[in-house]
Design a protein around this motif. Sequence first.
Motif, PDB file in Angstrom:
ATOM      1  N   GLY A 110      33.109  29.137  58.991  1.00 32.92           N
ATOM      2  CA  GLY A 110      34.230  29.795  59.665  1.00 32.92           C
ATOM      3  C   GLY A 110      34.163  31.079  59.037  1.00 32.92           C
ATOM      4  O   GLY A 110      34.345  31.358  57.716  1.00 32.92           O
ATOM      5  N   GLY A 114      36.611  20.286  62.826  1.00 29.99           N
ATOM      6  CA  GLY A 114      35.156  21.252  63.044  1.00 29.99           C
ATOM      7  C   GLY A 114      34.095  20.713  62.296  1.00 29.99           C
ATOM      8  O   GLY A 114      32.844  21.386  62.400  1.00 29.99           O
ATOM      9  N   SER A 120      42.047  31.970  68.256  1.00 32.01           N
ATOM     10  CA  SER A 120      41.509  30.871  69.120  1.00 32.01           C
ATOM     11  C   SER A 120      41.525  31.721  70.392  1.00 32.01           C
ATOM     12  O   SER A 120      42.371  32.453  70.966  1.00 32.01           O
ATOM     13  CB  SER A 120      42.152  29.472  68.980  1.00 32.01           C
ATOM     14  OG  SER A 120      42.985  29.562  70.076  1.00 32.01           O
ATOM     15  N   GLY A 158      36.593  27.486  67.771  1.00 31.31           N
ATOM     16  CA  GLY A 158      37.269  27.586  66.816  1.00 31.31           C
ATOM     17  C   GLY A 158      38.836  27.283  66.804  1.00 31.31           C
ATOM     18  O   GLY A 158      39.307  27.542  68.020  1.00 31.31           O
ATOM     19  N   SER A 169      38.980  31.734  55.564  1.00 32.28           N
ATOM     20  CA  SER A 169      37.529  31.412  55.432  1.00 32.28           C
ATOM     21  C   SER A 169      37.406  30.715  53.769  1.00 32.28           C
ATOM     22  O   SER A 169      38.510  30.770  53.080  1.00 32.28           O
ATOM     23  CB  SER A 169      36.723  32.596  55.273  1.00 32.28           C
ATOM     24  OG  SER A 169      36.319  33.146  54.006  1.00 32.28           O
TER      25      SER A 169
END
Lengths: 344, 344, 344, 344
Positions: free
Chosen positions: C339, C23, A290, A339, C290
């Motif tokens: 992501g 997110g 991040s 993120g 991911s």
Amino acid sequence: MIKVGIVGGTGYTGVELLRLLAGHHQVQLQAITSRKEDGVAVADMFPSLRGHVDLAFSSPDKAALDRCDVVFFATPHGVAMAQARELLAAGVRIIDLAADFRLQDTAVFEQWYGMPHTCPELLSEAVYGLPEIHRHALAKARLVGNPGCYPTTVQLGLLPLLEKGGLIDTQHIIADCKSGVSGAGRKAELPYLLTEAGDNFKAYGVKGHRHHPEIVEQLQKIAGVPIHLTFVPHLVPMIRGMFSTLYVTLTDAGQAIDCHALYADRYANEPFVDVLPKGMLPDTRSVRASNMLRIAVHQQGQQLILLVVQDNLTKGAAGQAVQVMNAMFGLPETTGLTGIAVLP
Amino acid sequence: MIKVGIVGGTGYTGVELLRLLAGHHQVQLQAITSRKEDGVAVADMFPSLRGHVDLAFSSPDKAALDRCDVVFFATPHGVAMAQARELLAAGVRIIDLAADFRLQDTAVFEQWYGMPHTCPELLSEAVYGLPEIHRHALAKARLVGNPGCYPTTVQLGLLPLLEKGGLIDTQHIIADCKSGVSGAGRKAELPYLLTEAGDNFKAYGVKGHRHHPEIVEQLQKIAGVPIHLTFVPHLVPMIRGMFSTLYVTLTDAGQAIDCHALYADRYANEPFVDVLPKGMLPDTRSVRASNMLRIAVHQQGQQLILLVVQDNLTKGAAGQAVQVMNAMFGLPETTGLTGIAVLP
Amino acid sequence: MIKVGIVGGTGYTGVELLRLLAGHHQVQLQAITSRKEDGVAVADMFPSLRGHVDLAFSSPDKAALDRCDVVFFATPHGVAMAQARELLAAGVRIIDLAADFRLQDTAVFEQWYGMPHTCPELLSEAVYGLPEIHRHALAKARLVGNPGCYPTTVQLGLLPLLEKGGLIDTQHIIADCKSGVSGAGRKAELPYLLTEAGDNFKAYGVKGHRHHPEIVEQLQKIAGVPIHLTFVPHLVPMIRGMFSTLYVTLTDAGQAIDCHALYADRYANEPFVDVLPKGMLPDTRSVRASNMLRIAVHQQGQQLILLVVQDNLTKGAAGQAVQVMNAMFGLPETTGLTGIAVLP
Amino acid sequence: MIKVGIVGGTGYTGVELLRLLAGHHQVQLQAITSRKEDGVAVADMFPSLRGHVDLAFSSPDKAALDRCDVVFFATPHGVAMAQARELLAAGVRIIDLAADFRLQDTAVFEQWYGMPHTCPELLSEAVYGLPEIHRHALAKARLVGNPGCYPTTVQLGLLPLLEKGGLIDTQHIIADCKSGVSGAGRKAELPYLLTEAGDNFKAYGVKGHRHHPEIVEQLQKIAGVPIHLTFVPHLVPMIRGMFSTLYVTLTDAGQAIDCHALYADRYANEPFVDVLPKGMLPDTRSVRASNMLRIAVHQQGQQLILLVVQDNLTKGAAGQAVQVMNAMFGLPETTGLTGIAVLP
């Protein structure tokens, strides 16, 4: 859409830039150059990007970088200064993640980077890419020298004290810094093998490190007084992450104030600087992947200890560069940088 | 005292040999060669040896290897075969830790190692350095090809079954093997950086690996029948250690016996093979830095699973070479090899 | 906006769910429960979420989960089945990341999980949460049993072969699987200390593992024939990541086709299954953090080797659960899951 | 032969003691106690010891410790002081690896260890087990408090300066210390999981750490003047190893001398303190599993930096205890401690 080029995307700052820019909705990735990998699909080198980045590396000559709005240099030192004039002349803005435009003093540059500075006339307009200090200048900058990873932690770790002035003994600052191995880059070098750096801890660069003059130059600008900094970098057996433990001695004035409040106030509106509540200590994984930098402030009598963490590849390099780009193009600085840290 | 020389001691098998030989009371270390590091003190390259090894590397020409009783080659493939004739002629015995004298078939050697075999006439006298099988031949051997790390685990993992014969389907043997990164040697290569191999797991060499023909050649010698082996090596994010999971299908005869007892009997007197009690599973750290190899035998219907661990640098390379030397010079095989595994 | 509740968010699947859901732009996080941590801010436990998640843990009684559209259970086995009836009655849909609704056979559940199944009447409507197979059923499902981490890799690794039928010997399938330590959860247990699991490799559960019956039950559903699977899980000294090496024997029909093409076709439209080009091998870091699962297909005579990687916490748990939620609520399955893997 | 007992051998200092004592030719291991593991073979808990240690743990009541010559306490704090009187009365000498006999001031002990000191009358005869300072007292000692791991590095790192006196500003000493995770012991605690401590770096105990008063008490004894020490411990994602970076400010007298020579002279005859040549920097792996402590001395103007490494379980705990035992029983201090560091 911002048309973006990347020069030299085969290193870790390169792949981190690609990860961040591929998820940035205002960016159109135009070209990524590598003379050596000309024609190789980016996703063949970095399978993590399969399905996200369709580009191939192209030779610099063919890359038409002059049609970009901005070009990132994720290259060894010396590359950006060789191409800067031409790109600027073509109206392209530049963010250099190497050291070419960090130091104002070319003699210092030449001493530490072992090469002549071939572009000294551009230094005066180069903006140092630390948005927490220079965001107004960045908004108009054509040329940005993105800070080193160690310098980011040390500067943001000391900024509130030095801006204020008179709070600490500026002749006795100690920065005991620890970096993950990715800070050494994606280079086949013996000391960074898992078998050498793994399950091991060491110091390096005790006699002198390139980031030392950069830190001191910037700290002195902030403070307006001479700074004496003892800086010892260490290598941690981890991939990403930087932890800087800063030791400063408070003056009487410094002891009289609440330093934690000073930091909390200074960074209240910074999206990427998080001053931890009193008593909480940071760890590097809390910022892994991040763009956040976290600071703990521990005050004890005349001793003040600042504990600062960041991801060296993100806030310490590529994420900061994207934040800078956002500032340069009038976007919210957080665009493409929301993120969340990957934990565990 | 055995006068010992080492050719090429700058790699991990080299430094492991030095660690073991420096603590071996019957050994006098005479010379260690490295053309590149000529004159450099061994302890400057490997500070762990400060106070234990006083030698400096010397150029091969000056090393007077012909005055040694035995010379270890801890070199890349191809070096030992270039020097073997001359040393043997001088009465020096040779233990090659590379592949030059492991394979009997020079065509296979040339296919997998990409170089002509320049010393084929010595192959017939070369003894394969696995003491658990060849200790009688080793006692008189002038020239030994020390086994590879994977081959040691697979052979000792299958030996009791294959010696006996008729117990397993020799056409369907699977070896799923996992190695620590030190198996790749002390070379500055990208895939073995901590940043590449750390916190990561992968297979490699699925299309073919140099140790495959070596394993099959030896297994066939043991079994006296053709063997079909599927061998997949993997890279584990750790420094030392090898774990081989072997899957074999038992015949009716194999299902009729107690395989655990078969293994326990076969290895009852082996100082460096430890058959674990039923139900106990091995881990690599239980042999870290020791010369022990441990095997668990798990039998379930027609499926037999062997789980084998060793330290790839010790029993898988340098420790085995010292064990071989002991066998060659009539010493107890455990001499200098009694070090206990380092845990944690 | 989907109103989401999480029961038991203090483990690794919980924090990964939080990272992903925070997110996810179609999700409104309503409540996260923990009896033990009632009142504690989520971000105090997981500082990586500072600035992203404002919720505090609340006691289950106060959490008003019945006002959610969907509730995730990131709990130990047995919790979801105790609350399922009531939530379903209130119109809340359920995604259980534990094993309560994975196995159709309660006797098998009770044998492996050591507790009675208190909710057997719901099993028939529970959908197994593997979107690549069950997405149509998921669209209408009220109750989903999210697959285990090992089962996801083994099923997706074998699916194209088993769907087709007649291509492999279904009585001799070997799954040699390797998991990062986060698969063991966020529990203070000795074997998962860095000092125990670090720089070490081992097998476990060789006598039997809970995921074995789950895998076999599902494979048999896919194949419509009995399956015999040998399954050996191993523990890798890394945090995240799972690597499964699958060994199958092709029938004549299987040898006659291009297995790589079979896989490429089957998964051509799957957003989270990536069949690698021939010759490319996967590593776990290429999917770190991911939701992607990557497969390599290596065919050699009658032997087929499938190499499958995923992040055990993402595609192996929380990411898959979010993908399932998307399927249940008619969103593109990729929503909130774009992501890119973090490399290095 | 020295008859040795160990109380509480199930932790990391216990297994390290066992590894060292099993290879010590003057030692006969009589008993090792653990109430909880009564009857369990030591080698079942620590398979690394299979073939080397035949003992089983026994309950303290049955262990006949009073027939030993010396008993090591590798226990939590508080255990040794409960048994010391009785053992001493039976003529048994005691080496406590916990804190019971390290601090002379019981109030300080009680503040930091949270328990009353039940054996204050023995403190005056307890010798602090740092042979480099106290070997003459150790020769006759009945009762030894073995130093903590951090204190060993800080004391030996400062000893030459403080013994001499007047060379440094004793009011501004900074010890930035980094420890491998084994320093936390073999306890199932969340922060030390591989998933928590791995690929991560953090500070801890910034507000205060138990080793701080121990270090200050001893440094003041050496220096004969008050000391102000800032001490910040950090946790490194590795198993073994400790690295202390010490920052001191030289007085004019200190700047006038060659500090490196001062250290080299002081430690010239110490078998386990290695002052590195000027310019060489230590790393923790150079002492892994060995009893060596290495120091680099870096002098720059008024700033002196000492970089000190040791293996926290060996010189920082069990190795030092064996060295102490050797000193107590008139053996060469190196007996049983000649093992070379394991590298890589």
